[in-house]
Design a protein around this motif. Structure first.
Motif, PDB file in Angstrom:
ATOM      1  N   VAL A  47       0.845  -1.199   0.000  1.00 41.20           N
ATOM      2  CA  VAL A  47       0.000   0.000   0.000  1.00 41.20           C
ATOM      3  C   VAL A  47       0.879   1.248   0.000  1.00 41.20           C
ATOM      4  CG1 VAL A  47      -1.636   1.334   1.376  1.00 41.20           C
ATOM      5  CG2 VAL A  47      -2.001  -1.098   1.040  1.00 41.20           C
ATOM      6  N   TRP A  48       1.933   1.239   0.826  1.00 36.02           N
ATOM      7  CA  TRP A  48       2.819   2.398   0.892  1.00 36.02           C
ATOM      8  C   TRP A  48       3.468   2.677  -0.467  1.00 36.02           C
ATOM      9  CZ3 TRP A  48       3.176   6.557   3.430  1.00 36.02           C
ATOM     10  CH2 TRP A  48       4.330   7.334   3.396  1.00 36.02           C
ATOM     11  N   ASP A  49       3.904   1.606  -1.134  1.00 34.21           N
ATOM     12  CA  ASP A  49       4.513   1.774  -2.458  1.00 34.21           C
ATOM     13  C   ASP A  49       3.540   2.442  -3.429  1.00 34.21           C
ATOM     14  OD1 ASP A  49       6.820   0.600  -1.478  1.00 34.21           O
ATOM     15  OD2 ASP A  49       6.429  -1.356  -2.409  1.00 34.21           O
ATOM     16  N   SER A  50       2.271   2.041  -3.369  1.00 34.76           N
ATOM     17  CA  SER A  50       1.280   2.647  -4.266  1.00 34.76           C
ATOM     18  C   SER A  50       0.995   4.098  -3.882  1.00 34.76           C
ATOM     19  CB  SER A  50      -0.014   1.829  -4.288  1.00 34.76           C
ATOM     20  OG  SER A  50      -0.714   1.938  -3.084  1.00 34.76           O
ATOM     21  N   ILE A  51       1.005   4.410  -2.585  1.00 37.45           N
ATOM     22  CA  ILE A  51       0.801   5.790  -2.135  1.00 37.45           C
ATOM     23  C   ILE A  51       1.941   6.676  -2.635  1.00 37.45           C
ATOM     24  CG2 ILE A  51       0.854   7.295  -0.089  1.00 37.45           C
ATOM     25  CD1 ILE A  51      -0.715   5.082   1.397  1.00 37.45           C
ATOM     26  N   VAL A  52       3.163   6.216  -2.460  1.00 36.14           N
ATOM     27  CA  VAL A  52       4.326   6.996  -2.893  1.00 36.14           C
ATOM     28  C   VAL A  52       4.309   7.175  -4.401  1.00 36.14           C
ATOM     29  CG1 VAL A  52       6.848   6.971  -3.074  1.00 36.14           C
ATOM     30  CG2 VAL A  52       5.748   6.386  -0.909  1.00 36.14           C
ATOM     31  N   LYS A  53       4.010   6.113  -5.125  1.00 34.58           N
ATOM     32  CA  LYS A  53       3.961   6.192  -6.592  1.00 34.58           C
ATOM     33  C   LYS A  53       2.917   7.225  -7.034  1.00 34.58           C
ATOM     34  CE  LYS A  53       3.289   3.246 -10.638  1.00 34.58           C
ATOM     35  NZ  LYS A  53       2.967   1.907 -11.110  1.00 34.58           N
ATOM     36  N   GLU A  54       1.767   7.228  -6.398  1.00 37.54           N
ATOM     37  CA  GLU A  54       0.711   8.179  -6.738  1.00 37.54           C
ATOM     38  C   GLU A  54       1.130   9.609  -6.396  1.00 37.54           C
ATOM     39  OE1 GLU A  54      -2.998   9.629  -8.102  1.00 37.54           O
ATOM     40  OE2 GLU A  54      -1.796   7.853  -8.530  1.00 37.54           O
TER      41      GLU A  54
END
Length: 104
Positions: A47-54
């Protein structure tokens, strides 16, 4: 960038109740009435990876838009000219930049 555990938990379980001490996975204490399992560290990292990517993508859109917009002085001139001439040049300019660099 360190993972924000609370933010990730709330992304997975929006109404989760509990406390995370010192942003430490080992120090997660769900509320006594919280019956759902705490997400695993792997789930939280995903989830964190997707938040950072966004966030990176949105920052990129902001940078592109800020370069593409006319200066404030030029935009004010467009707005004035639109009022005087009954045109909508400023709105078209803003819309074209927003369409070129979509947020979503």
């Amino acid at each position: 960038m360190d993972i924000d555990i609370v933010r990730c938990i709330l992304k997975i379980i929006p109404d989760w109740k509990g406390i995370v001490f010192e942003n430490d996975y080992a120090k997660i204490k769900p509320h006594e009435l919280e019956t759902r399992l705490t997400p695993s560290l792997i789930e939280l990292q995903t989830v964190w990876d997707s938040i950072v990517k966004e966030e990176v993508r949105i920052d990129e859109v902001r940078r592109h838009r800020s370069k593409a917009y006319a200066s404030v002085q030029d935009q004010l001139a467009m707005i004035y000219d639109d009022k005087v001439n009954g045109t909508n040049t400023w709105q078209e300019h803003i819309a074209s930049v927003k369409m070129k660099y979509l947020k979503f």
